[in-house]
Design an enzyme around this catalytic site. Structure first.
Site, short mmCIF file in Angstrom:
data_model
loop_
_atom_site.label_atom_id
_atom_site.label_comp_id
_atom_site.label_asym_id
_atom_site.label_seq_id
_atom_site.Cartn_x
_atom_site.Cartn_y
_atom_site.Cartn_z
N GLY A 30 0.83 -1.20 0.00
CA GLY A 30 0.00 0.00 0.00
C GLY A 30 0.86 1.24 0.00
CB CYS A 31 0.27 4.64 1.33
SG CYS A 31 1.08 6.25 1.43
CG PHE A 32 5.90 5.05 -0.73
CD1 PHE A 32 5.19 6.18 -0.35
CD2 PHE A 32 6.59 5.09 -1.94
CE1 PHE A 32 5.17 7.31 -1.15
CE2 PHE A 32 6.58 6.22 -2.75
CZ PHE A 32 5.87 7.33 -2.35
#
Length: 234
Positions: free
Chosen positions: A62-64
């Site tokens: 997902g979002c880093f």
């Protein structure tokens, strides 16, 4: 019904990695001062010389910002750098990756001391920091750029990752099959400087408060034995 739909839509827009406000002026002050982050992106091989001698591992979940935040708290991890992996086109940028027009995933490269933390321990942290049963998304972040992935550098990592996933599926822990892809690493590109240590520099940003920190806190509660001393509760 229309009001409910609009509320859900607006919530998704506010609390998504791609639509969150970015503090471009706060580059990478929290990272090692020996590292140099470009305004754009660069193959990590161009900037990781100060971390020579450490082992590396690459994960996407997902979002880093969230993934980086989890690994930064793991004992034995010396550095975690947000970037892009799993793709083939040259020089990916955040704008391109976030829009879904590339084959890259937002990912994190983890530099760790193998004498202090094992690859299996990193896998434990990884699978505790996101939902590996969601295909091409993580919560409010939708698209193949937010897929779950492990990008291995050798057969040992591949076998360890596949064995870990098999064990998870057999345990029924998630109630659904794990859809994490396991692929050769290829080139990892470090993301633009303003993404590095994003949570540290933007603790009150809505996405950080509503999405990133709950994921990180869930991991910390589940595996206190993996935490650095400063993150352990007395």
């Amino acid at each position: 019904m229309k009001r409910l739909f609009l509320f859900v839509l607006l919530s998704t827009l506010v609390f998504s990695c791609a639509n969150s406000q970015q503090s471009r002026g706060k580059a990478a002050a929290g990272k090692s001062s020996a590292l140099s982050y470009p305004e754009g992106v660069a193959p990590v091989s161009e900037i990781d010389a100060p971390l020579a001698g450490l082992s590396k591992a690459v994960f996407a979940g997902g979002c880093f910002w969230c993934v980086e935040g989890v690994f930064e708290r793991v004992e034995g991890v010396e550095e975690a750098i947000s970037g892009y992996a799993g793709g083939t086109s040259p020089s990916p940028t955040y704008k391109k990756v976030a829009s879904g027009v590339t084959d890259y995933a937002e990912a994190v490269i983890v530099y760790y001391d193998a004498d202090r933390v094992s690859y299996d321990a990193l896998l434990t942290a990884f699978f505790s920091g996101h939902d590996p049963t969601q295909l091409n998304r993580q919560g409010p972040d939708v698209g193949k750029q937010y897929r779950s992935g492990i990008y291995y550098q050798n057969e040992a990592e591949k076998e360890a990752a596949e064995a870990f996933i098999k064990k998870l599926d057999e345990s029924g822990r998630f109630g659904k099959p794990v859809v994490t892809e396991v692929k050769p690493l290829g080139t990892f590109y470090a993301a633009e400087g303003y993404h590095q240590d994003y949570i540290v520099h933007n603790p009150n940003q809505p996405y950080v408060v509503g999405v990133s920190m709950p994921k990180i806190e869930k991991f910390m509660k589940a595996h206190p034995e993996l935490l650095k001393d400063k993150y352990r509760k007395p």
